[in-house]
Design a protein around this motif. Structure first.
Motif, PDB file in Angstrom:
ATOM      1  N   GLY A 115       1.293   4.546 -16.494  1.00  0.00           N
ATOM      2  CA  GLY A 115       2.647   4.127 -16.164  1.00  0.00           C
ATOM      3  C   GLY A 115       3.293   5.076 -15.177  1.00  0.00           C
ATOM      4  O   GLY A 115       2.693   6.056 -14.734  1.00  0.00           O
ATOM      5  N   ALA A 116       4.527   4.759 -14.823  1.00  0.00           N
ATOM      6  CA  ALA A 116       5.247   5.548 -13.824  1.00  0.00           C
ATOM      7  C   ALA A 116       6.732   5.228 -13.915  1.00  0.00           C
ATOM      8  O   ALA A 116       7.125   4.253 -14.553  1.00  0.00           O
ATOM      9  N   ALA A 117       7.525   6.025 -13.261  1.00  0.00           N
ATOM     10  CA  ALA A 117       8.960   5.758 -13.194  1.00  0.00           C
ATOM     11  C   ALA A 117       9.179   4.411 -12.512  1.00  0.00           C
ATOM     12  O   ALA A 117       8.510   4.100 -11.519  1.00  0.00           O
ATOM     13  N   PRO A 118      10.089   3.592 -13.029  1.00  0.00           N
ATOM     14  CA  PRO A 118      10.315   2.280 -12.423  1.00  0.00           C
ATOM     15  C   PRO A 118      10.584   2.328 -10.921  1.00  0.00           C
ATOM     16  O   PRO A 118      10.077   1.485 -10.178  1.00  0.00           O
ATOM     17  N   ARG A 119      11.333   3.304 -10.455  1.00  0.00           N
ATOM     18  CA  ARG A 119      11.618   3.404  -9.016  1.00  0.00           C
ATOM     19  C   ARG A 119      10.321   3.593  -8.221  1.00  0.00           C
ATOM     20  O   ARG A 119      10.155   3.017  -7.142  1.00  0.00           O
ATOM     21  N   ALA A 120       9.392   4.370  -8.752  1.00  0.00           N
ATOM     22  CA  ALA A 120       8.108   4.575  -8.080  1.00  0.00           C
ATOM     23  C   ALA A 120       7.281   3.291  -8.063  1.00  0.00           C
ATOM     24  O   ALA A 120       6.604   2.982  -7.083  1.00  0.00           O
ATOM     25  N   VAL A 121       7.344   2.532  -9.147  1.00  0.00           N
ATOM     26  CA  VAL A 121       6.597   1.273  -9.224  1.00  0.00           C
ATOM     27  C   VAL A 121       7.160   0.266  -8.226  1.00  0.00           C
ATOM     28  O   VAL A 121       6.408  -0.360  -7.467  1.00  0.00           O
ATOM     29  N   THR A 122       8.474   0.100  -8.183  1.00  0.00           N
ATOM     30  CA  THR A 122       9.049  -0.868  -7.240  1.00  0.00           C
ATOM     31  C   THR A 122       8.802  -0.443  -5.792  1.00  0.00           C
ATOM     32  O   THR A 122       8.574  -1.294  -4.930  1.00  0.00           O
ATOM     33  N   ALA A 123       8.793   0.854  -5.526  1.00  0.00           N
ATOM     34  CA  ALA A 123       8.476   1.327  -4.172  1.00  0.00           C
ATOM     35  C   ALA A 123       7.050   0.944  -3.785  1.00  0.00           C
ATOM     36  O   ALA A 123       6.796   0.528  -2.648  1.00  0.00           O
ATOM     37  N   LEU A 124       6.111   1.050  -4.723  1.00  0.00           N
ATOM     38  CA  LEU A 124       4.720   0.669  -4.461  1.00  0.00           C
ATOM     39  C   LEU A 124       4.618  -0.830  -4.195  1.00  0.00           C
ATOM     40  O   LEU A 124       3.971  -1.255  -3.233  1.00  0.00           O
ATOM     41  N   LEU A 125       5.258  -1.637  -5.033  1.00  0.00           N
ATOM     42  CA  LEU A 125       5.218  -3.087  -4.840  1.00  0.00           C
ATOM     43  C   LEU A 125       5.777  -3.460  -3.473  1.00  0.00           C
ATOM     44  O   LEU A 125       5.177  -4.259  -2.738  1.00  0.00           O
ATOM     45  N   GLU A 126       6.911  -2.865  -3.108  1.00  0.00           N
ATOM     46  CA  GLU A 126       7.535  -3.159  -1.825  1.00  0.00           C
ATOM     47  C   GLU A 126       6.672  -2.686  -0.656  1.00  0.00           C
ATOM     48  O   GLU A 126       6.593  -3.361   0.376  1.00  0.00           O
ATOM     49  N   ALA A 127       6.001  -1.547  -0.814  1.00  0.00           N
ATOM     50  CA  ALA A 127       5.117  -1.049   0.251  1.00  0.00           C
ATOM     51  C   ALA A 127       3.942  -1.998   0.492  1.00  0.00           C
ATOM     52  O   ALA A 127       3.395  -2.042   1.590  1.00  0.00           O
ATOM     53  N   ASN A 128       3.581  -2.766  -0.525  1.00  0.00           N
ATOM     54  CA  ASN A 128       2.493  -3.725  -0.396  1.00  0.00           C
ATOM     55  C   ASN A 128       2.992  -5.141  -0.103  1.00  0.00           C
ATOM     56  O   ASN A 128       2.266  -6.118  -0.269  1.00  0.00           O
ATOM     57  N   GLY A 129       4.263  -5.240   0.322  1.00  0.00           N
ATOM     58  CA  GLY A 129       4.788  -6.514   0.797  1.00  0.00           C
ATOM     59  C   GLY A 129       5.417  -7.402  -0.256  1.00  0.00           C
ATOM     60  O   GLY A 129       5.743  -8.553   0.033  1.00  0.00           O
ATOM     61  N   TRP A 130       5.596  -6.923  -1.485  1.00  0.00           N
ATOM     62  CA  TRP A 130       6.206  -7.722  -2.548  1.00  0.00           C
ATOM     63  C   TRP A 130       7.647  -7.264  -2.716  1.00  0.00           C
ATOM     64  O   TRP A 130       7.901  -6.093  -3.000  1.00  0.00           O
ATOM     65  N   GLY A 131       8.596  -8.173  -2.555  1.00  0.00           N
ATOM     66  CA  GLY A 131      10.005  -7.799  -2.582  1.00  0.00           C
ATOM     67  C   GLY A 131      10.793  -8.477  -3.687  1.00  0.00           C
ATOM     68  O   GLY A 131      10.238  -9.111  -4.586  1.00  0.00           O
ATOM     69  N   GLY A 132      12.114  -8.369  -3.571  1.00  0.00           N
ATOM     70  CA  GLY A 132      12.991  -8.925  -4.594  1.00  0.00           C
ATOM     71  C   GLY A 132      12.785  -8.239  -5.931  1.00  0.00           C
ATOM     72  O   GLY A 132      12.946  -8.847  -6.985  1.00  0.00           O
ATOM     73  N   SER A 133      12.433  -6.964  -5.894  1.00  0.00           N
ATOM     74  CA  SER A 133      12.041  -6.256  -7.120  1.00  0.00           C
ATOM     75  C   SER A 133      13.193  -6.056  -8.086  1.00  0.00           C
ATOM     76  O   SER A 133      14.352  -6.000  -7.695  1.00  0.00           O
ATOM     77  N   TRP A 134      12.846  -5.966  -9.350  1.00  0.00           N
ATOM     78  CA  TRP A 134      13.793  -5.741 -10.427  1.00  0.00           C
ATOM     79  C   TRP A 134      13.111  -4.933 -11.519  1.00  0.00           C
ATOM     80  O   TRP A 134      11.882  -4.840 -11.568  1.00  0.00           O
ATOM     81  N   VAL A 135      13.900  -4.331 -12.394  1.00  0.00           N
ATOM     82  CA  VAL A 135      13.404  -3.576 -13.540  1.00  0.00           C
ATOM     83  C   VAL A 135      14.147  -4.074 -14.766  1.00  0.00           C
ATOM     84  O   VAL A 135      15.375  -4.058 -14.800  1.00  0.00           O
TER      85      VAL A 135
END
Length: 186
Positions: free
Chosen positions: A47-67
Protein backbone atom coordinates in the motif's frame (compact mmCIF):
# COMPACT_ATOMS: atom_id res chain seq x y z
CA UNK A 1 7.55 3.96 -11.66
CA UNK A 2 8.51 6.33 -8.87
CA UNK A 3 9.41 9.98 -8.60
CA UNK A 4 10.75 10.53 -5.10
CA UNK A 5 7.92 10.44 -2.59
CA UNK A 6 5.41 11.87 -5.08
CA UNK A 7 4.26 8.49 -6.42
CA UNK A 8 3.60 5.07 -4.97
CA UNK A 9 6.22 2.36 -5.35
CA UNK A 10 5.16 -0.27 -7.84
CA UNK A 11 6.02 -3.94 -7.35
CA UNK A 12 7.79 -5.62 -10.27
CA UNK A 13 5.25 -7.47 -12.43
CA UNK A 14 7.12 -10.73 -11.84
CA UNK A 15 6.31 -10.43 -8.12
CA UNK A 16 2.55 -9.84 -8.33
CA UNK A 17 -0.33 -12.25 -8.75
CA UNK A 18 -2.78 -11.47 -11.54
CA UNK A 19 -6.24 -12.95 -11.57
CA UNK A 20 -8.96 -12.43 -14.17
CA UNK A 21 -12.63 -12.75 -13.23
CA UNK A 22 -15.58 -13.00 -15.61
CA UNK A 23 -19.26 -12.66 -14.79
CA UNK A 24 -22.45 -13.35 -16.73
CA UNK A 25 -25.37 -10.96 -17.08
CA UNK A 26 -27.76 -11.65 -14.19
CA UNK A 27 -30.63 -9.46 -15.40
CA UNK A 28 -29.98 -6.53 -13.04
CA UNK A 29 -26.21 -6.31 -13.56
CA UNK A 30 -25.14 -6.62 -17.21
CA UNK A 31 -21.47 -7.26 -16.40
CA UNK A 32 -19.23 -7.34 -19.46
CA UNK A 33 -19.34 -10.14 -22.04
CA UNK A 34 -15.98 -9.20 -23.59
CA UNK A 35 -13.65 -8.01 -20.81
CA UNK A 36 -12.60 -9.52 -17.50
CA UNK A 37 -12.02 -7.84 -14.18
CA UNK A 38 -8.23 -7.75 -13.68
CA UNK A 39 -7.10 -8.16 -10.08
CA UNK A 40 -3.41 -7.39 -9.45
CA UNK A 41 -2.51 -8.57 -5.95
CA UNK A 42 0.34 -6.58 -4.38
CA UNK A 43 0.91 -4.27 -7.36
CA UNK A 44 1.48 -1.42 -4.89
CA UNK A 45 3.46 -3.53 -2.43
CA UNK A 46 1.85 -3.16 0.99
CA UNK A 47 0.00 0.00 0.00
CA UNK A 48 0.87 3.67 -0.08
CA UNK A 49 -0.38 7.10 0.88
CA UNK A 50 -3.52 7.91 -1.13
CA UNK A 51 -1.90 11.02 -2.64
CA UNK A 52 0.97 8.88 -3.95
CA UNK A 53 -1.47 6.35 -5.42
CA UNK A 54 -3.55 8.98 -7.23
CA UNK A 55 -0.36 10.59 -8.56
CA UNK A 56 0.68 7.22 -10.03
CA UNK A 57 -2.74 6.66 -11.62
CA UNK A 58 -2.70 10.15 -13.13
CA UNK A 59 0.88 9.70 -14.40
CA UNK A 60 -0.36 6.65 -16.31
CA UNK A 61 -3.20 8.60 -17.92
CA UNK A 62 -6.08 7.73 -15.55
CA UNK A 63 -7.85 10.82 -14.22
CA UNK A 64 -10.86 11.97 -12.25
CA UNK A 65 -9.22 10.40 -9.21
CA UNK A 66 -10.83 10.18 -5.80
CA UNK A 67 -10.07 8.65 -2.39
CA UNK A 68 -12.80 7.04 -0.33
CA UNK A 69 -14.44 3.61 -0.21
CA UNK A 70 -16.65 1.60 -2.57
CA UNK A 71 -20.40 2.21 -2.41
CA UNK A 72 -22.11 -0.28 -0.07
CA UNK A 73 -24.70 -1.21 -2.71
CA UNK A 74 -24.44 -3.12 -5.99
CA UNK A 75 -23.79 -0.74 -8.86
CA UNK A 76 -21.99 -0.49 -12.19
CA UNK A 77 -20.74 2.12 -14.64
CA UNK A 78 -22.08 1.58 -18.17
CA UNK A 79 -19.84 4.24 -19.73
CA UNK A 80 -16.43 3.92 -18.06
CA UNK A 81 -13.63 1.61 -17.02
CA UNK A 82 -12.64 2.09 -13.37
CA UNK A 83 -9.50 1.29 -11.43
CA UNK A 84 -9.72 0.72 -7.68
CA UNK A 85 -6.30 0.78 -5.96
CA UNK A 86 -6.25 -0.09 -2.26
CA UNK A 87 -4.03 2.44 -0.48
CA UNK A 88 -4.61 1.32 3.12
CA UNK A 89 -6.57 -1.24 5.08
CA UNK A 90 -8.59 -4.16 3.82
CA UNK A 91 -12.12 -4.92 2.67
CA UNK A 92 -14.40 -7.52 1.17
CA UNK A 93 -15.92 -6.53 -2.14
CA UNK A 94 -18.61 -8.29 -4.13
CA UNK A 95 -17.77 -8.27 -7.83
CA UNK A 96 -20.20 -9.24 -10.58
CA UNK A 97 -23.40 -8.25 -8.74
CA UNK A 98 -25.40 -10.14 -6.10
CA UNK A 99 -24.70 -13.48 -7.82
CA UNK A 100 -21.01 -12.65 -8.33
CA UNK A 101 -17.96 -13.41 -6.19
CA UNK A 102 -16.90 -12.04 -2.83
CA UNK A 103 -13.26 -10.91 -3.11
CA UNK A 104 -11.02 -9.89 -0.22
CA UNK A 105 -8.67 -6.97 -0.99
CA UNK A 106 -5.86 -5.43 1.04
CA UNK A 107 -3.43 -2.53 0.85
CA UNK A 108 -1.44 -2.82 -2.37
CA UNK A 109 -4.10 -4.64 -4.39
CA UNK A 110 -5.44 -3.09 -7.61
CA UNK A 111 -8.65 -3.97 -9.44
CA UNK A 112 -9.44 -2.81 -12.97
CA UNK A 113 -13.18 -3.01 -13.61
CA UNK A 114 -14.54 -2.82 -17.15
CA UNK A 115 -17.86 -1.09 -17.89
CA UNK A 116 -20.96 -2.94 -16.75
CA UNK A 117 -19.31 -5.01 -14.01
CA UNK A 118 -21.20 -4.85 -10.73
CA UNK A 119 -19.30 -4.01 -7.56
CA UNK A 120 -20.17 -3.36 -3.93
CA UNK A 121 -18.32 -3.04 -0.61
CA UNK A 122 -19.46 -5.63 1.96
CA UNK A 123 -17.11 -4.91 4.86
CA UNK A 124 -14.01 -2.81 5.49
CA UNK A 125 -11.44 -2.16 8.17
CA UNK A 126 -11.51 1.25 9.86
CA UNK A 127 -8.42 2.39 7.92
CA UNK A 128 -9.64 1.23 4.49
CA UNK A 129 -9.01 3.79 1.74
CA UNK A 130 -9.28 3.04 -1.94
CA UNK A 131 -8.27 5.29 -4.83
CA UNK A 132 -10.39 5.31 -7.98
CA UNK A 133 -9.71 6.76 -11.43
CA UNK A 134 -10.83 6.52 -15.06
CA UNK A 135 -9.28 6.61 -18.56
CA UNK A 136 -9.25 9.93 -20.43
CA UNK A 137 -12.73 11.04 -21.49
CA UNK A 138 -14.43 8.67 -19.03
CA UNK A 139 -14.14 10.79 -15.88
CA UNK A 140 -17.81 11.84 -16.09
CA UNK A 141 -19.15 8.33 -15.56
CA UNK A 142 -22.68 7.23 -14.77
CA UNK A 143 -23.43 5.09 -11.71
CA UNK A 144 -26.35 2.69 -12.03
CA UNK A 145 -27.75 0.88 -8.99
CA UNK A 146 -28.47 -2.78 -9.65
CA UNK A 147 -32.09 -2.63 -8.54
CA UNK A 148 -34.14 -3.37 -11.64
CA UNK A 149 -33.74 -5.30 -14.88
CA UNK A 150 -31.67 -3.51 -17.50
CA UNK A 151 -32.39 -3.33 -21.21
CA UNK A 152 -30.39 -3.91 -24.38
CA UNK A 153 -29.47 -0.23 -24.58
CA UNK A 154 -27.23 -0.66 -21.52
CA UNK A 155 -25.35 -3.50 -23.22
CA UNK A 156 -24.88 -1.27 -26.29
CA UNK A 157 -23.45 1.53 -24.11
CA UNK A 158 -21.03 -0.91 -22.48
CA UNK A 159 -19.85 -2.26 -25.84
CA UNK A 160 -19.22 1.29 -27.12
CA UNK A 161 -16.76 2.28 -24.35
CA UNK A 162 -13.23 2.52 -25.78
CA UNK A 163 -10.50 0.51 -24.09
CA UNK A 164 -7.95 2.50 -22.10
CA UNK A 165 -4.64 3.42 -23.69
CA UNK A 166 -2.58 2.34 -20.67
CA UNK A 167 -2.53 0.08 -17.65
CA UNK A 168 -3.26 2.36 -14.65
CA UNK A 169 -0.28 1.06 -12.64
CA UNK A 170 2.32 -0.14 -15.15
CA UNK A 171 1.59 2.09 -18.15
CA UNK A 172 1.76 0.76 -21.70
CA UNK A 173 3.62 -2.42 -20.79
CA UNK A 174 1.35 -3.53 -17.96
CA UNK A 175 -0.81 -6.63 -17.60
CA UNK A 176 -4.02 -4.92 -18.75
CA UNK A 177 -3.15 -5.00 -22.49
CA UNK A 178 -2.39 -8.71 -22.22
CA UNK A 179 -5.66 -9.45 -20.41
CA UNK A 180 -7.82 -7.34 -22.70
CA UNK A 181 -5.91 -7.69 -25.97
CA UNK A 182 -3.87 -4.93 -27.53
CA UNK A 183 -4.69 -1.43 -26.31
CA UNK A 184 -5.07 1.36 -28.85
CA UNK A 185 -2.15 3.46 -29.98
CA UNK A 186 -2.02 6.99 -28.65
Amino acid sequence: MTQGNAMANVAPMAEITIRELRFADDGTVPNNPDLSVVLMRGALGNGAAPRAVTALLEANGWGGSWVWQVFPYHHYHPNAHEVLAVATGEARLMLGGPAGEEVPVAAGDVIVIPPGIGHCQITASGDFQICGAYPPGQEEYDTVRAEAPHDGAVRDRIAAVPRPGTDPIYGRDGPLPKAWGAIPEG
